[in-house]
Write a protein that holds these residues in place. Structure first.
Motif, PDB file in Angstrom:
ATOM      1  N   TYR A 142       0.828  -1.211   0.000  1.00 37.13           N
ATOM      2  CA  TYR A 142       0.000   0.000   0.000  1.00 37.13           C
ATOM      3  C   TYR A 142       0.861   1.260   0.000  1.00 37.13           C
ATOM      4  N   ALA A 143       2.021   1.203   0.649  1.00 38.40           N
ATOM      5  CA  ALA A 143       2.934   2.342   0.611  1.00 38.40           C
ATOM      6  C   ALA A 143       3.400   2.606  -0.816  1.00 38.40           C
ATOM      7  N   ALA A 144       3.666   1.547  -1.576  1.00 40.80           N
ATOM      8  CA  ALA A 144       4.111   1.708  -2.960  1.00 40.80           C
ATOM      9  C   ALA A 144       3.023   2.339  -3.826  1.00 40.80           C
ATOM     10  N   ILE A 145       1.774   1.934  -3.611  1.00 37.19           N
ATOM     11  CA  ILE A 145       0.671   2.511  -4.386  1.00 37.19           C
ATOM     12  C   ILE A 145       0.537   4.003  -4.081  1.00 37.19           C
ATOM     13  N   PHE A 146       0.613   4.359  -2.801  1.00 32.93           N
ATOM     14  CA  PHE A 146       0.501   5.764  -2.391  1.00 32.93           C
ATOM     15  C   PHE A 146       1.682   6.593  -2.884  1.00 32.93           C
ATOM     16  N   LEU A 147       2.889   6.151  -2.590  1.00 34.53           N
ATOM     17  CA  LEU A 147       4.064   6.947  -2.946  1.00 34.53           C
ATOM     18  C   LEU A 147       4.280   6.989  -4.456  1.00 34.53           C
ATOM     19  N   GLY A 148       3.866   5.933  -5.173  1.00 33.80           N
ATOM     20  CA  GLY A 148       3.953   5.964  -6.629  1.00 33.80           C
ATOM     21  C   GLY A 148       3.062   7.044  -7.211  1.00 33.80           C
ATOM     22  N   GLU A 149       1.830   7.105  -6.724  1.00 29.07           N
ATOM     23  CA  GLU A 149       0.897   8.148  -7.175  1.00 29.07           C
ATOM     24  C   GLU A 149       1.438   9.528  -6.808  1.00 29.07           C
ATOM     25  N   LEU A 150       1.969   9.646  -5.612  1.00 26.86           N
ATOM     26  CA  LEU A 150       2.485  10.924  -5.133  1.00 26.86           C
ATOM     27  C   LEU A 150       3.700  11.381  -5.937  1.00 26.86           C
ATOM     28  N   GLN A 151       4.591  10.457  -6.267  1.00 27.35           N
ATOM     29  CA  GLN A 151       5.813  10.810  -6.984  1.00 27.35           C
ATOM     30  C   GLN A 151       5.516  11.305  -8.399  1.00 27.35           C
ATOM     31  N   VAL A 152       4.516  10.737  -9.035  1.00 26.52           N
ATOM     32  CA  VAL A 152       4.130  11.214 -10.366  1.00 26.52           C
ATOM     33  C   VAL A 152       3.501  12.599 -10.268  1.00 26.52           C
ATOM     34  N   ARG A 153       2.716  12.811  -9.217  1.00 33.23           N
ATOM     35  CA  ARG A 153       2.006  14.081  -9.039  1.00 33.23           C
ATOM     36  C   ARG A 153       2.950  15.212  -8.647  1.00 33.23           C
ATOM     37  N   SER A 154       3.791  14.967  -7.657  1.00 33.29           N
ATOM     38  CA  SER A 154       4.701  16.015  -7.167  1.00 33.29           C
ATOM     39  C   SER A 154       6.022  15.357  -6.778  1.00 33.29           C
ATOM     40  N   PRO A 155       6.894  15.139  -7.755  1.00 27.31           N
ATOM     41  CA  PRO A 155       8.123  14.365  -7.543  1.00 27.31           C
ATOM     42  C   PRO A 155       9.123  15.036  -6.609  1.00 27.31           C
ATOM     43  N   THR A 156       9.730  14.207  -5.749  1.00 27.33           N
ATOM     44  CA  THR A 156      10.825  14.650  -4.885  1.00 27.33           C
ATOM     45  C   THR A 156      11.864  13.545  -4.820  1.00 27.33           C
ATOM     46  N   GLY A 157      13.091  13.924  -4.565  1.00 28.12           N
ATOM     47  CA  GLY A 157      14.155  12.942  -4.445  1.00 28.12           C
ATOM     48  C   GLY A 157      13.944  12.008  -3.273  1.00 28.12           C
ATOM     49  N   LYS A 158      13.417  12.532  -2.175  1.00 26.06           N
ATOM     50  CA  LYS A 158      13.202  11.736  -0.968  1.00 26.06           C
ATOM     51  C   LYS A 158      12.201  10.619  -1.217  1.00 26.06           C
ATOM     52  N   VAL A 159      11.084  10.960  -1.856  1.00 26.69           N
ATOM     53  CA  VAL A 159      10.065   9.953  -2.137  1.00 26.69           C
ATOM     54  C   VAL A 159      10.594   8.931  -3.136  1.00 26.69           C
ATOM     55  N   LYS A 160      11.331   9.386  -4.137  1.00 27.31           N
ATOM     56  CA  LYS A 160      11.844   8.462  -5.146  1.00 27.31           C
ATOM     57  C   LYS A 160      12.785   7.432  -4.531  1.00 27.31           C
ATOM     58  N   VAL A 161      13.676   7.879  -3.668  1.00 28.77           N
ATOM     59  CA  VAL A 161      14.613   6.955  -3.021  1.00 28.77           C
ATOM     60  C   VAL A 161      13.860   5.917  -2.193  1.00 28.77           C
ATOM     61  N   GLN A 162      12.870   6.372  -1.426  1.00 29.74           N
ATOM     62  CA  GLN A 162      12.114   5.442  -0.589  1.00 29.74           C
ATOM     63  C   GLN A 162      11.279   4.496  -1.436  1.00 29.74           C
ATOM     64  N   LEU A 163      10.720   5.002  -2.523  1.00 29.05           N
ATOM     65  CA  LEU A 163       9.900   4.168  -3.393  1.00 29.05           C
ATOM     66  C   LEU A 163      10.730   3.064  -4.035  1.00 29.05           C
ATOM     67  N   GLN A 164      11.956   3.378  -4.421  1.00 29.63           N
ATOM     68  CA  GLN A 164      12.835   2.342  -4.969  1.00 29.63           C
ATOM     69  C   GLN A 164      13.137   1.285  -3.912  1.00 29.63           C
ATOM     70  N   SER A 165      13.377   1.728  -2.683  1.00 24.99           N
ATOM     71  CA  SER A 165      13.642   0.794  -1.594  1.00 24.99           C
ATOM     72  C   SER A 165      12.444  -0.113  -1.332  1.00 24.99           C
ATOM     73  N   ILE A 166      11.247   0.461  -1.386  1.00 24.44           N
ATOM     74  CA  ILE A 166      10.029  -0.329  -1.171  1.00 24.44           C
ATOM     75  C   ILE A 166       9.841  -1.343  -2.291  1.00 24.44           C
ATOM     76  N   ALA A 167      10.040  -0.908  -3.536  1.00 21.20           N
ATOM     77  CA  ALA A 167       9.907  -1.831  -4.666  1.00 21.20           C
ATOM     78  C   ALA A 167      10.905  -2.976  -4.550  1.00 21.20           C
ATOM     79  N   ASP A 168      12.117  -2.666  -4.145  1.00 23.78           N
ATOM     80  CA  ASP A 168      13.135  -3.706  -3.967  1.00 23.78           C
ATOM     81  C   ASP A 168      12.723  -4.691  -2.873  1.00 23.78           C
ATOM     82  N   ALA A 169      12.124  -4.176  -1.801  1.00 20.25           N
ATOM     83  CA  ALA A 169      11.679  -5.046  -0.710  1.00 20.25           C
ATOM     84  C   ALA A 169      10.556  -5.968  -1.176  1.00 20.25           C
ATOM     85  N   ILE A 170       9.630  -5.433  -1.960  1.00 23.64           N
ATOM     86  CA  ILE A 170       8.533  -6.261  -2.480  1.00 23.64           C
ATOM     87  C   ILE A 170       9.089  -7.387  -3.339  1.00 23.64           C
ATOM     88  N   VAL A 171      10.030  -7.058  -4.208  1.00 22.45           N
ATOM     89  CA  VAL A 171      10.654  -8.078  -5.060  1.00 22.45           C
ATOM     90  C   VAL A 171      11.377  -9.117  -4.205  1.00 22.45           C
TER      91      VAL A 171
END
Length: 517
Positions: free
Chosen positions: A270-299
């Motif tokens: 659910y964090a990935a769904i939220f932060l993915g939507e947020l990053q497309v809407r208003s991108p920041t480096g902080k969110v992008k780094v965390q989103l990559q970490s979350i995606a890696d954890a899911i994998v």
């Protein structure tokens, strides 16, 4: 660092019934679940009577004893075999202290047996919902037929004149009104740290609830740069980033009885769904780094089979591993991350799609898992969220992706065929229906408009309801998940389609955003 002792880990639906009740002071009639203090898994599973501000149980059926542990066998009756009319007589157990029902003189122990002089001969749900819509969009009042102390009386309830728009609660300004009320309710209850006190969790569930509230506010058009709920979204994002990687087991119990209670995958997806939507809407480096970490954890947490479990660490307390509601959510999370410009392992996605196809039904329905007794029986909640993810991962037109899409289109309103959490299936089906198109959306609302009307409460929240599975179990996951779960998920269903509410919607999850690079 702040801890959250009142938040007990979000319990995956089947495991939820295993834990003993969480302590709660009970007076039996406190709004909304008959308990005060912490969320209780033995809170009352009552029918909500819409904006009347009352909850009731079937007056002619004794409720089963609350589940206090152990696994119960549940009679699985399909809706086509049993219908969903609701009780014919409703025993009032809970009243909202400021609700129209209490103000009208409705009392605990009253039995409501009809509306506007007509008894509930075929069940209460349809006639009560119709009376509420007619009253709120018209003169503002209607009459409940009530039995009290052996006498039949009439109670005139004034729900207020909401205007003609509320004659169509799933369309236009009426829909927008209900959506706005839910967003405001969520904002009022968000803690300063971005989480919610009324959450069944320490970390995992708190991350889920913050992510869902964040998605709801994004629907309105707010983001990290602007909008009415800018500050709430910022706090929710900070909360999710702070806690999503915290090790969390069910109720804080680590290997209780030697079992694996890890539930962390729910937080990650659910964090990935939220932060993915947020990053497309208003991108920041902080969110992008965390989103990559979350995606890696899911994998990383994918099982060898290609599916996902509640969390890593092997079979859980019921000695099973994969469940495809999490597999589908993993695909949705990875899909949203990919659209946001995050690298996603292609082999992981291929394994997941193969696993879903092998365990699913021939018509495209996603089944529980691939084991005997679990495979071959698809339902809309699992299929919807898997299909949403597959589309964003470029597999919507694959053979299995197309089958899932047809299943969503044909079964968008069949939420009662779900399992464990009815609201989870309402949530996923509603989002997928709006992604699928007008045909699926019409099917969804044809069956769910009534439930939306009855879910509403006078404080702007939306409340869970019983259904055939919970009524036989004596416990309801949607109640146990706390006060935030149902309002947030209903708000997302109402707001995910930008055109329907004249807002921003959720274009990433609905497959309407171009991938970032």
């Amino acid at each position: 660092m702040r801890t959250h002792p009142a938040r007990l880990a979000v319990l995956a639906p089947l495991l939820l019934i295993l834990l003993p009740s969480i302590t709660a002071a009970q007076d039996g009639s406190a709004w909304p679940f008959g308990t005060t203090g912490r969320v209780s898994m033995n809170a009352k599973d009552d029918w909500n009577l819409g904006i009347i501000g009352a909850k009731a149980r079937d007056a002619d059926t004794e409720p089963p004893p609350p589940a206090r542990g152990g696994r119960r066998q549940v009679a699985r009756l399909r809706p086509a075999e049993r219908g969903d009319p609701g009780p014919k007589r409703l025993l009032i157990e809970i009243l909202h202290p400021e609700g129209p029902g209490k103000k009208a003189g409705l009392q605990l122990g009253d039995v409501v047996y009809g509306v506007n002089k007509r008894p509930f001969t075929k069940g209460c749900l349809d006639p009560l919902a119709k009376a509420l819509v007619k009253a709120e969009s018209g003169k503002g009042t209607f009459v409940l037929n009530v039995e009290r102390d052996g006498k039949k009386i009439k109670v005139t309830v004034d729900v207020g004149k909401g205007g003609r728009d509320l004659a169509k609660p799933t369309r236009g300004k009426g829909r927008r009104y209900i959506f706005d009320q839910a967003l405001a309710w969520l904002a009022q209850r968000q803690d300063e740290d971005g989480g919610f006190s009324q959450t069944l969790s320490s970390h995992t569930g708190a991350v889920v609830q913050a992510s869902l509230a964040g998605l709801a506010w994004l629907c309105d058009g707010s983001d990290l740069q602007s909008g009415k709920y800018q500050s709430q979204i910022q706090k929710a994002a900070d909360f999710v980033i702070r806690y999503v990687d915290k090790r969390d087991t069910m109720g804080g119990l680590t290997n209780r009885g030697g079992a694996n209670w890890n539930q962390s995958n729910w937080g990650y997806v659910y964090a990935a769904i939220f932060l993915g939507e947020l990053q497309v809407r208003s991108p920041t480096g902080k969110v992008k780094v965390q989103l990559q970490s979350i995606a890696d954890a899911i994998v990383k947490h994918q099982e060898k089979s290609g599916g996902w479990a509640h969390g890593p660490g092997g079979p859980n307390a019921l000695d099973y591993l994969e469940l495809n509601i999490v597999t589908g959510l993993a695909l949705s999370g990875l899909g949203s991350a990919k659209v946001a410009g995050i690298a996603v392992d292609k082999d992981c996605v291929k394994r997941a799609m193969k696993y879903l196809a092998q365990s699913g039904s021939g018509d495209g329905g996603v089944a529980y898992a691939d084991k005997a007794g679990q495979k071959g029986q698809g339902n809309i909640g699992r299929t919807a969220v898997a299909w949403l993810g597959a589309r964003n991962l470029g597999l919507g037109k694959s053979p299995w992706g197309l089958k899932m899409g047809r299943y969503v289109s044909g079964h968008a309103g069949d939420v009662l065929d779900g399992h464990a959490s009815l609201q989870l299936h309402v949530f996923h089906a509603g989002v997928a229906a709006h992604a699928s198109g007008s045909g699926a959306t019409k099917k969804f609302w044809a069956k769910l408009q009534r439930d939306l009307v009855l879910a509403r409460a006078p404080d702007g929240s939306l409340q869970p309801r019983p259904w055939h599975e919970t009524l036989s179990m004596g416990t309801n996951s949607d109640v146990s998940f706390g006060q935030v779960w149902t309002p947030a998920t209903w708000a997302i269903v109402l707001g995910c389609d930008a055109k329907a509410i004249k807002g921003a919607g959720l274009p990433v999850w609905l497959g309407k955003s171009k991938p970032r690079r």
